[in-house]
Design a protein around this motif. Structure first.
Motif, mmCIF file in Angstrom:
data_model
loop_
_atom_site.group_PDB
_atom_site.id
_atom_site.type_symbol
_atom_site.label_atom_id
_atom_site.label_comp_id
_atom_site.label_asym_id
_atom_site.label_seq_id
_atom_site.Cartn_x
_atom_site.Cartn_y
_atom_site.Cartn_z
ATOM 1 N N GLN A 13 30.008 43.188 39.197
ATOM 2 C CA GLN A 13 29.066 43.242 40.529
ATOM 3 C C GLN A 13 29.552 41.903 41.279
ATOM 4 O O GLN A 13 30.280 41.233 41.123
ATOM 5 N N MET A 14 29.002 42.284 42.745
ATOM 6 C CA MET A 14 29.341 41.103 43.780
ATOM 7 C C MET A 14 28.377 40.627 44.139
ATOM 8 O O MET A 14 27.047 41.708 44.515
ATOM 9 N N GLU A 15 28.111 39.708 44.646
ATOM 10 C CA GLU A 15 27.666 39.110 44.757
ATOM 11 C C GLU A 15 27.077 37.846 45.991
ATOM 12 O O GLU A 15 27.779 36.924 46.413
ATOM 13 N N GLU A 16 26.116 37.851 47.050
ATOM 14 C CA GLU A 16 26.795 37.176 48.103
ATOM 15 C C GLU A 16 26.106 35.574 47.917
ATOM 16 O O GLU A 16 25.523 35.828 46.997
ATOM 17 N N GLY A 17 26.974 35.329 48.858
ATOM 18 C CA GLY A 17 27.266 33.195 48.588
ATOM 19 C C GLY A 17 28.298 33.114 47.524
ATOM 20 O O GLY A 17 27.916 31.749 46.906
ATOM 21 N N ARG A 18 28.307 34.035 46.280
ATOM 22 C CA ARG A 18 29.486 33.510 45.597
ATOM 23 C C ARG A 18 31.236 32.696 45.747
ATOM 24 O O ARG A 18 31.371 33.870 46.589
ATOM 25 N N ALA A 19 31.333 32.136 45.209
ATOM 26 C CA ALA A 19 32.919 31.851 44.931
ATOM 27 C C ALA A 19 33.314 33.049 44.171
ATOM 28 O O ALA A 19 33.198 33.733 43.657
ATOM 29 N N PHE A 20 35.162 33.617 45.420
ATOM 30 C CA PHE A 20 35.468 34.983 44.729
ATOM 31 C C PHE A 20 36.513 34.907 44.944
ATOM 32 O O PHE A 20 38.036 33.954 45.499
ATOM 33 N N TRP A 21 36.362 34.531 42.964
ATOM 34 C CA TRP A 21 38.229 34.516 42.462
ATOM 35 C C TRP A 21 38.940 35.629 42.126
ATOM 36 O O TRP A 21 37.920 36.391 41.532
ATOM 37 N N LEU A 22 39.963 35.346 42.254
ATOM 38 C CA LEU A 22 40.484 36.758 42.001
ATOM 39 C C LEU A 22 41.723 36.670 41.770
ATOM 40 O O LEU A 22 42.315 35.867 42.707
ATOM 41 N N GLY A 23 42.824 36.810 40.784
ATOM 42 C CA GLY A 23 43.850 36.831 40.385
ATOM 43 C C GLY A 23 43.937 35.126 40.858
ATOM 44 O O GLY A 23 45.512 34.626 40.808
ATOM 45 N N GLY A 24 43.536 34.393 40.178
ATOM 46 C CA GLY A 24 43.607 32.748 40.521
ATOM 47 C C GLY A 24 43.095 31.731 41.555
ATOM 48 O O GLY A 24 43.322 30.959 41.013
ATOM 49 N N PRO A 105 37.102 42.348 50.390
ATOM 50 C CA PRO A 105 38.098 42.232 51.618
ATOM 51 C C PRO A 105 39.782 43.202 50.925
ATOM 52 O O PRO A 105 39.095 43.333 50.186
ATOM 53 N N LYS A 106 40.545 43.456 52.643
ATOM 54 C CA LYS A 106 41.609 43.320 51.959
ATOM 55 C C LYS A 106 42.200 42.652 51.536
ATOM 56 O O LYS A 106 42.054 41.451 52.498
ATOM 57 N N LEU A 107 42.928 43.066 50.015
ATOM 58 C CA LEU A 107 43.765 41.761 49.008
ATOM 59 C C LEU A 107 45.079 41.910 49.771
ATOM 60 O O LEU A 107 45.383 40.642 49.298
ATOM 61 N N ASN A 108 45.645 42.766 50.321
ATOM 62 C CA ASN A 108 47.303 42.661 50.922
ATOM 63 C C ASN A 108 47.648 41.677 51.526
ATOM 64 O O ASN A 108 48.792 41.315 50.696
ATOM 65 N N PRO A 109 47.165 40.259 52.200
ATOM 66 C CA PRO A 109 47.768 39.269 52.607
ATOM 67 C C PRO A 109 47.791 38.114 51.272
ATOM 68 O O PRO A 109 47.862 37.224 51.263
ATOM 69 N N HIS A 110 46.744 37.995 50.254
ATOM 70 C CA HIS A 110 46.488 37.512 49.154
ATOM 71 C C HIS A 110 47.401 37.904 47.819
ATOM 72 O O HIS A 110 47.624 36.874 47.525
ATOM 73 N N ILE A 111 48.368 38.948 48.344
ATOM 74 C CA ILE A 111 48.767 39.861 46.042
ATOM 75 C C ILE A 111 50.230 38.834 46.369
ATOM 76 O O ILE A 111 49.713 38.026 44.873
ATOM 77 N N GLU A 112 50.994 37.941 46.856
ATOM 78 C CA GLU A 112 51.747 36.999 46.485
ATOM 79 C C GLU A 112 51.154 36.138 46.582
ATOM 80 O O GLU A 112 51.716 35.712 45.427
ATOM 81 N N ASP A 113 50.308 35.022 46.359
ATOM 82 C CA ASP A 113 49.474 33.783 46.399
ATOM 83 C C ASP A 113 48.973 33.844 44.962
ATOM 84 O O ASP A 113 49.082 33.269 43.788
ATOM 85 N N MET A 114 48.977 35.065 44.910
ATOM 86 C CA MET A 114 47.713 35.543 43.325
ATOM 87 C C MET A 114 49.633 35.830 42.488
ATOM 88 O O MET A 114 48.854 35.201 41.312
ATOM 89 N N LYS A 115 49.557 36.629 42.687
ATOM 90 C CA LYS A 115 51.727 36.723 41.833
ATOM 91 C C LYS A 115 52.323 35.271 41.885
ATOM 92 O O LYS A 115 52.585 35.025 40.255
ATOM 93 N N ASN A 116 52.001 34.465 42.529
ATOM 94 C CA ASN A 116 52.983 33.152 42.354
ATOM 95 C C ASN A 116 51.261 32.192 41.810
ATOM 96 O O ASN A 116 52.323 31.555 40.492
ATOM 97 N N CYS A 117 50.453 32.231 41.873
ATOM 98 C CA CYS A 117 49.413 31.971 40.729
ATOM 99 C C CYS A 117 49.859 31.653 39.301
ATOM 100 O O CYS A 117 49.926 31.380 38.562
#
Length: 161
Positions: A13-24, A105-117
């Motif tokens: 579930q998504m919850e308002e106010g929580r940190a959003f961690w994805l792909g590290g 949110p749209k994730l395309n701007p974050h995909i390379e950072d996720m892959k690198n992590c």
């Protein structure tokens, strides 16, 4: 047989106010995934895919959400521990492929950072990691921005002795 394939799936579930961690990595957003750990669905689905490929059950078997030691844990730690179990069985990662289903949110701007992590965490090349993001076209719980899910596939191979 030197090759094995596993699949993984995770949903939160998504919850308002929580940190959003994805792909590290932490993604800037008003909502984050709710869970016992940091609720990183990418890391969790990868754990299940890798463990499954090696015939080692699933993430919940090793890292129960009833166990207080895993409360709030960084899911990259779970991924490292899962991958170590796979490597202890004599396997190495060929490649992994993850699909994230999320309206915003749209994730395309974050995909390379996720892959690198994840490449650093898994000790593999970024070329061995594929991450894709899609929406559910405003349908269902994902479309209503109530949740997120990730699907992963992992190819592992037996290392030469």
């Amino acid at each position: 047989m030197p090759f094995r394939i596993g699949q993984g799936y995770d949903i939160h579930q998504m919850e308002e106010g929580r940190a959003f961690w994805l792909g590290g990595i932490q993604i800037p957003h008003t909502h984050g995934a709710k869970g016992h750990s940091d609720a990183d669905v990418v890391c969790h689905s990868l754990c299940d895919a890798l463990l499954g490929a090696a015939g080692l059950r699933n993430i919940g078997y090793y890292f129960s959400d009833k166990d207080p030691q895993w409360k709030g844990v960084d899911s990259k730690i779970l991924l490292v521990k899962s991958l170590q179990m796979v490597r202890d069985e004599g396997y190495e990662v060929g490649n992994v492929d993850v699909t994230i289903v999320l309206q915003l949110p749209k994730l395309n701007p974050h995909i390379e950072d996720m892959k690198n992590c994840l490449a650093g965490v898994m000790k593999v090349e970024t070329a061995q990691i594929s991450i894709k993001a899609t929406t559910s076209e405003h349908m269902g719980f994902v479309g209503r921005e109530e949740g997120i899910l990730a699907l992963a596939v992992a190819l592992i191979y037996k290392k030469a002795q």
